[in-house]
Write an enzyme that holds these catalytic residues in place. Structure first.
Site, PDB file in Angstrom:
ATOM      1  N   ASP A 216      -2.938   4.856  -1.397  1.00 45.21           N
ATOM      2  CA  ASP A 216      -3.738   3.756  -0.844  1.00 45.21           C
ATOM      3  C   ASP A 216      -4.065   4.014   0.621  1.00 45.21           C
ATOM      4  OD1 ASP A 216      -3.744   2.241  -3.218  1.00 45.21           O
ATOM      5  OD2 ASP A 216      -1.860   1.246  -2.680  1.00 45.21           O
TER       6      ASP A 216
ATOM      7  N   LEU B 143       0.837  -1.197   0.000  1.00 45.87           N
ATOM      8  CA  LEU B 143       0.000   0.000   0.000  1.00 45.87           C
ATOM      9  C   LEU B 143       0.873   1.249   0.000  1.00 45.87           C
ATOM     10  CD1 LEU B 143      -2.710  -1.054   2.615  1.00 45.87           C
ATOM     11  CD2 LEU B 143      -2.741  -1.346   0.136  1.00 45.87           C
ATOM     12  N   ASP B 144       0.647   2.107  -0.992  1.00 47.37           N
ATOM     13  CA  ASP B 144       1.415   3.349  -1.073  1.00 47.37           C
ATOM     14  C   ASP B 144       0.662   4.472  -0.367  1.00 47.37           C
ATOM     15  OD1 ASP B 144      -0.583   4.264  -2.825  1.00 47.37           O
ATOM     16  OD2 ASP B 144       0.607   3.830  -4.616  1.00 47.37           O
ATOM     17  N   SER B 145       1.176   5.691  -0.469  1.00 50.81           N
ATOM     18  CA  SER B 145       0.572   6.810   0.264  1.00 50.81           C
ATOM     19  C   SER B 145      -0.853   7.112  -0.202  1.00 50.81           C
ATOM     20  CB  SER B 145       1.453   8.055   0.152  1.00 50.81           C
ATOM     21  OG  SER B 145       1.626   8.420  -1.197  1.00 50.81           O
TER      22      SER B 145
END
Length: 84
Positions: A41, A37-39
């Site tokens: 997400d 999960l990125d920022s």
């Protein structure tokens, strides 16, 4: 709602929203490294969890410190207890 039910709801909500594998949903799982999960997400995650639990998570400092799935579990459990 018990702590176990809260954890199960968080995990299934995130699995469904981000197409994750339920087997990867361990408290020690890193949101970035293990779950991918990125920022962006993470922003979506907050919105999805707010809808699932019916409360605003806000811009609390505790949210910025979340790095692992267990951190989310603890945050939501604590928030629910404060609301009771």
């Amino acid at each position: 709602m018990t702590d176990r039910e809260i954890i199960a709801l968080i995990d299934t909500t995130l699995v469904n929203e981000f197409e994750l594998n339920i087997d990867d949903m361990a408290a020690e799982a890193s949101l970035k490294d293990d779950l991918g999960l990125d920022s962006l997400d993470r922003v979506d995650m907050v919105i999805v969890l707010e809808k699932a639990f019916g409360f605003k998570m806000g811009e609390e400092e505790a949210i910025k410190a979340i790095r692992k799935l267990g951190d989310i579990h603890a945050f939501v459990i604590n928030k629910k207890q404060q609301m009771q």
